[in-house]
Motif scaffolding. Sequence first.
Motif, mmCIF file in Angstrom:
data_model
loop_
_atom_site.group_PDB
_atom_site.id
_atom_site.type_symbol
_atom_site.label_atom_id
_atom_site.label_comp_id
_atom_site.label_asym_id
_atom_site.label_seq_id
_atom_site.Cartn_x
_atom_site.Cartn_y
_atom_site.Cartn_z
ATOM 1 N N GLU A 181 1.036 -4.865 -16.976
ATOM 2 C CA GLU A 181 0.362 -3.878 -17.992
ATOM 3 C C GLU A 181 -1.193 -4.103 -17.581
ATOM 4 N N GLN A 182 -1.650 -3.788 -16.431
ATOM 5 C CA GLN A 182 -3.086 -4.018 -16.006
ATOM 6 C C GLN A 182 -3.189 -2.810 -14.913
ATOM 7 N N ALA A 183 -4.722 -2.870 -14.758
ATOM 8 C CA ALA A 183 -4.761 -1.641 -13.536
ATOM 9 C C ALA A 183 -4.685 -2.581 -12.125
ATOM 10 N N ASP A 184 -4.536 -1.576 -11.123
ATOM 11 C CA ASP A 184 -4.283 -1.928 -9.822
ATOM 12 C C ASP A 184 -5.405 -2.814 -9.470
ATOM 13 N N PHE A 185 -5.083 -3.852 -8.479
ATOM 14 C CA PHE A 185 -6.215 -4.669 -8.070
ATOM 15 C C PHE A 185 -6.675 -4.053 -6.413
ATOM 16 N N GLU A 241 -5.286 -1.781 -1.784
ATOM 17 C CA GLU A 241 -5.133 -1.730 -3.143
ATOM 18 C C GLU A 241 -3.673 -2.041 -3.537
ATOM 19 N N THR A 242 -3.506 -2.915 -4.426
ATOM 20 C CA THR A 242 -2.124 -3.576 -4.661
ATOM 21 C C THR A 242 -1.717 -3.295 -6.290
ATOM 22 N N LYS A 243 -0.604 -3.308 -6.412
ATOM 23 C CA LYS A 243 0.087 -3.176 -7.628
ATOM 24 C C LYS A 243 0.150 -4.598 -8.374
ATOM 25 N N PRO A 244 -0.124 -4.674 -9.665
ATOM 26 C CA PRO A 244 -0.348 -5.952 -10.348
ATOM 27 C C PRO A 244 0.866 -6.643 -10.233
ATOM 28 N N VAL A 245 0.808 -7.899 -10.040
ATOM 29 C CA VAL A 245 2.042 -8.600 -10.064
ATOM 30 C C VAL A 245 1.983 -9.761 -11.072
ATOM 31 N N GLY A 246 2.910 -10.183 -11.688
ATOM 32 C CA GLY A 246 2.968 -10.928 -12.944
ATOM 33 C C GLY A 246 2.931 -10.110 -14.219
ATOM 34 N N TYR A 247 1.674 -10.013 -14.731
ATOM 35 C CA TYR A 247 1.358 -9.247 -15.765
ATOM 36 C C TYR A 247 1.125 -7.979 -15.351
ATOM 37 N N ILE A 274 -11.307 -4.900 -12.216
ATOM 38 C CA ILE A 274 -12.208 -4.400 -13.301
ATOM 39 C C ILE A 274 -13.318 -3.501 -11.986
ATOM 40 N N GLU A 275 -13.534 -2.414 -12.692
ATOM 41 C CA GLU A 275 -14.574 -1.588 -11.815
ATOM 42 C C GLU A 275 -15.936 -2.105 -11.855
ATOM 43 N N PRO A 276 -16.750 -2.214 -10.862
ATOM 44 C CA PRO A 276 -16.636 -1.741 -9.621
ATOM 45 C C PRO A 276 -16.003 -2.791 -8.694
ATOM 46 N N ARG A 277 -14.685 -2.549 -8.583
ATOM 47 C CA ARG A 277 -13.945 -3.480 -7.827
ATOM 48 C C ARG A 277 -14.302 -3.897 -6.507
ATOM 49 N N TYR A 278 -14.807 -2.775 -5.655
ATOM 50 C CA TYR A 278 -15.016 -3.228 -4.352
ATOM 51 C C TYR A 278 -16.324 -3.667 -4.325
#
Length: 169
Positions: A50-54, A42-48, A12-16
Motif C-alpha cells: 500500500e505505497q507508491a511505486d519505487f 520503475e517497480t511495484k512495491p514488494v512487501g508492504y 517519495i518524489e522527487p524520486r529520480y
Amino acid sequence: MTRVYIALGSNIEPRYNYLMDAILLLGEQETITLNKQSSVYETKPVGYTEQADFLNMVIEIDTSLSASQLLVACQAIEQQLGRKREIRFGPRTVDLDILLYRQKQMETKRLTIPHPRMHERAFVLVPLAEIAPDLKITGFNRTVSEMVKDLPAADRQGVVKWAPTDISD
Ligand code: GSY
C-alpha cells in the motif's frame, strides 16, 4: 580496493533526484570510485504494497572502506537526503542497501552480506543483471542473469525501465 554492489530505491518524489543525489554523494568520497550504474527501473512495491511505486537501480563501486564503514557512509547519505525510519518497509526518500562486498559473507546486528533477500527481489536482480550478468551471489551456484530468468514472470513484469520525462521530475 573492494568491489561492491549497492541497490538504491526511492518512492517519495522527487524520486529520480534522490537517486542521482545519493550517487553524487557516494562518488564525492575519496574512498569510493563509481564504476557502473544500471538504468533506472520503475517497480511495484514488494512487501508492504500500500505505497507508491519505487524507482530502483544498482551501482558497482570500488572502495577502500570496510563493509561496516561503508554502511555508516550509506546511512549518513540516507539521513542527509531526508530519510526518516517511520514505517518499517514503508515509503522512503532514498534507501541504500549493500548487496555484495567482494565474495564476503557476514552477519552482524546491523549488516548481513550478501543482502538476505536480494536473490528473490526482481527490483534488485534485474538492474544487477544489467551491469553484472555473469556475477554469482555468494552461496548460490547460478549467475545473476540466470536468476533473473528463474524469477516468476509476474515479478519481472513489475520492473520496467524508466527515464525522466522532464527536468523537474
Ligand atoms: O529494501 C528496499 C525497499 N523496498 C522496496 C524497493 O526498493 N522497491 C520495491 N519495488 N519494493 C520495495 N519494498 C521495499 S521494503
